[in-house]
Design an enzyme around this catalytic site. Structure first.
Site, PDB file in Angstrom:
ATOM      1  CE  LYS A 191      -7.174  -0.748   1.925  1.00  0.00           C
ATOM      2  NZ  LYS A 191      -7.259   0.262   2.827  1.00  0.00           N
ATOM      3  CG  HIS A 241      -3.810  -1.184  -1.176  1.00  0.00           C
ATOM      4  ND1 HIS A 241      -4.186  -0.078  -1.071  1.00  0.00           N
ATOM      5  CD2 HIS A 241      -3.778  -1.729   0.218  1.00  0.00           C
ATOM      6  CE1 HIS A 241      -4.253   0.177   0.226  1.00  0.00           C
ATOM      7  NE2 HIS A 241      -3.812  -0.690   1.041  1.00  0.00           N
ATOM      8  CB  SER A 278      -0.936   0.033   1.083  1.00  0.00           C
ATOM      9  OG  SER A 278      -0.222  -0.063   2.480  1.00  0.00           O
TER      10      SER A 278
HETATM   11  C1  LIG Z   1      -2.766  -4.038   2.921  1.00  0.00           C
HETATM   12  C2  LIG Z   1      -3.855  -4.004   3.828  1.00  0.00           C
HETATM   13  N1  LIG Z   1      -4.594  -4.825   4.532  1.00  0.00           N
HETATM   14  C3  LIG Z   1      -5.605  -4.640   5.360  1.00  0.00           C
HETATM   15  C4  LIG Z   1      -5.952  -3.171   5.687  1.00  0.00           C
HETATM   16  C5  LIG Z   1      -7.151  -3.261   6.580  1.00  0.00           C
HETATM   17  O1  LIG Z   1      -8.324  -2.702   5.728  1.00  0.00           O
HETATM   18  P1  LIG Z   1      -9.483  -1.921   6.462  1.00  0.00           P
HETATM   19  O2  LIG Z   1      -9.160  -0.464   6.341  1.00  0.00           O
HETATM   20  O3  LIG Z   1     -10.765  -2.227   5.679  1.00  0.00           O
HETATM   21  O4  LIG Z   1      -9.372  -2.570   7.814  1.00  0.00           O
HETATM   22  C6  LIG Z   1      -5.498  -2.128   5.003  1.00  0.00           C
HETATM   23  C7  LIG Z   1      -6.102  -0.714   5.096  1.00  0.00           C
HETATM   24  O5  LIG Z   1      -5.385   0.063   4.886  1.00  0.00           O
HETATM   25  C8  LIG Z   1      -4.117  -2.550   4.339  1.00  0.00           C
HETATM   26  O6  LIG Z   1      -3.556  -1.500   3.669  1.00  0.00           O
END
Ligand SMILES: Cc1ncc(COP(=O)(O)O)c(C=O)c1O
Length: 397
Positions: free
Chosen positions: A242, A211, A183
């Site tokens: 997202k 992502h 990310s």
């Molecule tokens: C790689 C990754 N996994 C999981 C998440 C967690 O997602 P959520 O915002 O839906 O809790 C994020 C959030 O930014 C993320 O970047």
């Protein structure tokens, strides 16, 4: 000093509350996924994860309103108690069908999906082998599990192989955790090589497609589809926050996830997804399935901004995702740059350690399918200002 005094002592805070800080700064968004107001200034939003721009899709909004009217504002209970509605099961069936997999579970956030799945799979007697740049939710899952934890060098199949070999027979007790797109820097993993190394050692594999879901792959099934490794991966996790434009998380698998339901603590001890979110997510999933043009538009926007930033001398990396991250070399002027971009009509994320990898400060720009050509021009103009004014503060990794 009491605990409260220590915790709230400004000298002990990891960051100093500061009126110029980007942390928690309100972003006012009304009527568009790409336009907002920050610091009282109208800006193009290019620091969201709204990759396909679906937060304002009228079909998703109508589905959510209809569900609100019919099923109320919340489920008020965990999936194991009163919080399973027929629509949760339908969403899970649709996610499973999207991947051609039998089993799917939904969670209330993407964070909880990783926390719950990784903790339950790792367990106190398992081994977790994580890419060093995995998201905090993955590392937190490892902590909750109490598993033996190793990290291998980011995107490095040779290092993964070396560490798995050191485990000997215990490699087959290991879950390797990877991401489809990382990310912060927006880079893709060498997924085919990493999966081959893990499988050869007898380890199983989980890929977090937070992502990359809806972004990579011919049908939007993420990195596992793009790299042709769907048969090599045991578990895929992802988020609804997202490209699906809501909140929530999921796991799909060919393994029977029914056994995990009682083991995944965030699934057991947290209220389930609200009806409105389930409805908008089901609609967004249908749109992703039926409208590949959205993904094409997203990539066209990403390539334009990436190429422009490369010409401006801000980047030297390949375009691997809709995330364009410019690395700053000096913390002293990072806030001036970030505020300057806002003054030039552009909102991006200013990301500092420990959220960013290494010790880097990043200006993280993320593109959206809903950015118009004029908005892309505006993003490029703001970066032109950055290159002209602060070109010497850019670092090339
Ligand atoms: C790689 C990754 N996994 C999981 C998440 C967690 O997602 P959520 O915002 O839906 O809790 C994020 C959030 O930014 C993320 O970047």
């Amino acid at each position: 000093m009491s605990l409260i005094e220590r915790r709230f002592d400004p000298d002990n805070l990891p960051w100093q509350p500061d009126e110029r800080s980007p942390l928690g700064r309100p972003v006012t968004v009304s009527g568009s996924p790409t336009r907002g107001v920050v610091n009282g200034k109208p800006v193009i939003l290019a620091g969201t994860n709204n990759y396909l721009g679906l937060t304002y899709d009228p079909r998703c909004i109508e589905a959510a309103i209809d569900a609100l009217r019919r099923h109320g504002t919340g489920t008020t209970g965990s999936r194991l108690a009163n919080g399973t509605y027929t629509e949760h099961l339908l969403l899970e069936a649709e996610l499973g069908a999207f991947y051609g997999l039998e089993y799917a579970l939904t969670f209330t956030t993407g964070y909880q999906a990783n926390l719950g799945m990784i903790a339950a799979l790792g367990g106190s007697d398992g081994i977790l082998m994580l890419d060093g740049e995995c998201h905090a939710s993955i590392f937190d899952g490892a902590r909750l599990a109490g598993s033996q934890l190793y990290r291998f060098r980011h995107n490095d199949p040779a290092d993964l192989g070396k560490r798995l070999r050191r485990l000997g027979e215990r490699a087959s007790d290991t879950l390797v955790v990877l991401e489809g797109i990382y990310s912060m820097r927006g880079d893709q993993p060498p997924l085919a090589e990493l999966c081959a190394v893990a499988r050869a050692a007898g380890a199983c594999v989980l890929v977090d497609e937070a992502h990359s879901f809806g972004v990579l792959g011919r049908h939007g099934r993420g990195a596992v589809e793009q790299f042709g490794v769907e048969d090599l991966v045991d578990f895929v996790t992802g988020t609804f926050s997202k490209s699906l434009g809501a909140t929530g998380g999921f796991c799909v698998s060919r393994h029977n996830l029914g056994y995990l339901v009682v083991l995944a603590r965030p699934y057991v001890f947290s209220a389930s997804l609200t009806p409105a979110v389930v409805a908008s997510t089901r609609t967004a999933l249908t749109i992703i399935r039926r409208e590949p043009a959205l993904r094409e538009r997203l990539w066209a926007n990403a390539h334009r901004v990436h190429e422009a930033c490369t010409e401006l001398g801000l980047l030297r990396t390949r375009c691997e995702s809709p995330i364009v991250s410019v690395v700053l070399s000096r913390p002293e002027n990072a806030l001036d740059i970030w505020h300057g971009l806002i003054d030039h009509g552009l909102y991006v994320n200013l990301v500092a350690p420990p959220v960013s990898p290494g010790n880097y400060l990043l200006l993280r720009c993320s593109l959206c399918a809903a950015h118009t050509d004029q908005e892309i021009d505006g993003i490029i103009e703001a970066f032109r200002w950055l290159a002209g004014e602060y070109g010497e503060s850019i670092l090339h990794l």
